[in-house]
Design an enzyme around this catalytic site. Structure first.
Site, short mmCIF file in Angstrom:
data_model
loop_
_atom_site.label_atom_id
_atom_site.label_comp_id
_atom_site.label_asym_id
_atom_site.label_seq_id
_atom_site.Cartn_x
_atom_site.Cartn_y
_atom_site.Cartn_z
N HIS A 93 1.06 -1.30 0.05
CA HIS A 93 0.11 -0.10 0.02
C HIS A 93 0.91 1.27 -0.21
O HIS A 93 0.81 2.13 -1.08
CB HIS A 93 -0.74 0.19 1.14
CG HIS A 93 -1.94 -1.15 1.25
ND1 HIS A 93 -3.04 -1.21 0.53
CD2 HIS A 93 -2.02 -1.96 2.14
CE1 HIS A 93 -3.49 -2.33 0.94
NE2 HIS A 93 -3.13 -2.93 2.14
C1 BDR Z 1 -3.24 1.49 4.82
O1 BDR Z 1 -3.77 1.02 6.19
C2 BDR Z 1 -2.53 0.97 6.92
O2 BDR Z 1 -2.77 -0.25 7.93
C3 BDR Z 1 -1.52 0.81 6.09
O3 BDR Z 1 -0.18 1.39 6.60
C4 BDR Z 1 -1.75 1.47 4.68
O4 BDR Z 1 -1.42 3.04 5.07
C5 BDR Z 1 -3.87 0.54 3.93
O5 BDR Z 1 -5.43 0.37 3.92
#
Ligand code: BDR
Ligand code: CA
Length: 315
Positions: free
Chosen positions: A240
């Site tokens: 992500h």
């Molecule tokens: C996002 O949620 C967090 O847990 C991760 O670091 C990322 O920024 C993904 O949905």
């Protein structure tokens, strides 16, 4: 000249990888890290940011702590079950010799923006509370943002924390609405492009073999790998935050389309959903560039190569 960069973050396993990627990339000059509530509590995200920078030998980069909670409704749920109780899996990194910047994150951020000799890229990879506060308190500084690269939301993939909402938007929907409606040049990097972008065991093994920094990064990721396997039956690490950083480092990595986006700020089942109007390309001044296409294999290779190089140069 390297583009000045600020990362606003809640480390967080994939946040840690994203910070390392930025440090490994000569296209950007990381001037400041600001921290926010999110995956774990603010005190922990701040300490984690300091430790990750120290791991890479870059404790000179200032870290300023920001919002410890969301803007309107308290959101006490964290993501320790995904990122480990300390936010970096089970790994205990060495403490940094640096202390946090004594200034609040919005003050540090405004000063970096106003002092920069060129427009600054801001990559926000946690809940967007600090960015919303900056817009409200230092609009003249926010005008110095050249590109705002946001990790969060989803156009067609549903949510990852509820059926409707992605974590960063769900953690502060009112802030998200404020940020997405700001008119700052914005790229929205959501689940549509991050979910298919998965770092597998072979990629992790490559940078693990490149030196102690790579091996430590791999150890941090292990918790994420285990969680994905036991919770979803999938293997590998969804990139992500690192994918958002890749777009910040190399603009145009992702295929984007200009869309109107609003956030569901009601208190019902849809809270935190990003409603992306995909009926047409928008010419509204508050529309954002929504990432819709990605070459996932190339993005993963970019990340692995950069972390490998960072690990080798750190020795
Ligand atoms: C996002 O949620 C967090 O847990 C991760 O670091 C990322 O920024 C993904 O949905
Ligand atoms: Ca994050």
């Amino acid at each position: 000249m390297a583009t000045p960069l600020v990362i606003d973050t809640d480390p967080g396993i994939d946040d840690a990888l994203a910070i390392l990627l930025a440090l490994a990339s000569p296209e950007v000059d990381l001037r400041l890290v600001t921290t926010v509530h999110g995956n774990v509590e603010l005190a922990q995200t701040t300490d984690n940011a300091l430790r990750v920078l120290h791991l890479a030998g870059r404790s000179d980069v200032p870290v300023a702590a920001g919002a410890r909670d969301s803007l309107v409704y308290r959101q006490p749920e964290r993501a320790g079950h995904v990122h480990g109780e300390t936010g970096l899996g089970g790994v205990r990194l060495a403490a940094s010799p640096a202390a946090p910047d004594p200034r609040p994150a919005v003050v540090s951020l405004a000063e970096v923006l106003l002092a920069a000799e060129a427009p600054v890229t801001v990559a926000a990879i946690g809940p967007w509370t600090n960015v919303a506060l900056l817009l409200a308190t230092y609009p003249e500084a926010a005008e110095r943002i050249g590109r705002l690269v946001l990790m969060g939301g989803s156009a067609a993939r549903g949510g990852n924390v509820t059926a409707a909402a992605e974590f960063n938007v769900w953690a502060d929907p009112e802030a998200a609405q404020r940020v997405l409606g700001s008119g700052v040049p914005t790229v929205l990097v959501g689940l549509d492009v991050t979910l298919p972008t998965v770092l597998d065991d072979d990629g992790i093994a490559r940078f693990a073999a490149a030196g102690p920094v790579g091996a430590t990064a791999a150890a941090i990721l292990q918790q994420y790998v285990d969680h994905a396997r036991t919770s979803y039956g999938t293997s590998g690490v969804v990139l992500h935050d690192a994918l958002a950083l890749t777009e910040a480092i190399v603009p145009g990595t992702l295929g984007t389309v200009r869309r109107d986006v609003v956030v569901d700020t009601t208190l019902g089942a849809g809270r935190g959903q990003t409603l992306v109007d995909r009926r047409a390309v928008s010419d509204s001044p508050t529309a954002v560039e929504v990432a819709e296409t990605v070459d996932s294999a190339a993005a993963v290779e970019f990340l692995v190569g950069r972390i490998e190089a960072l690990a080798r140069s750190a020795g």
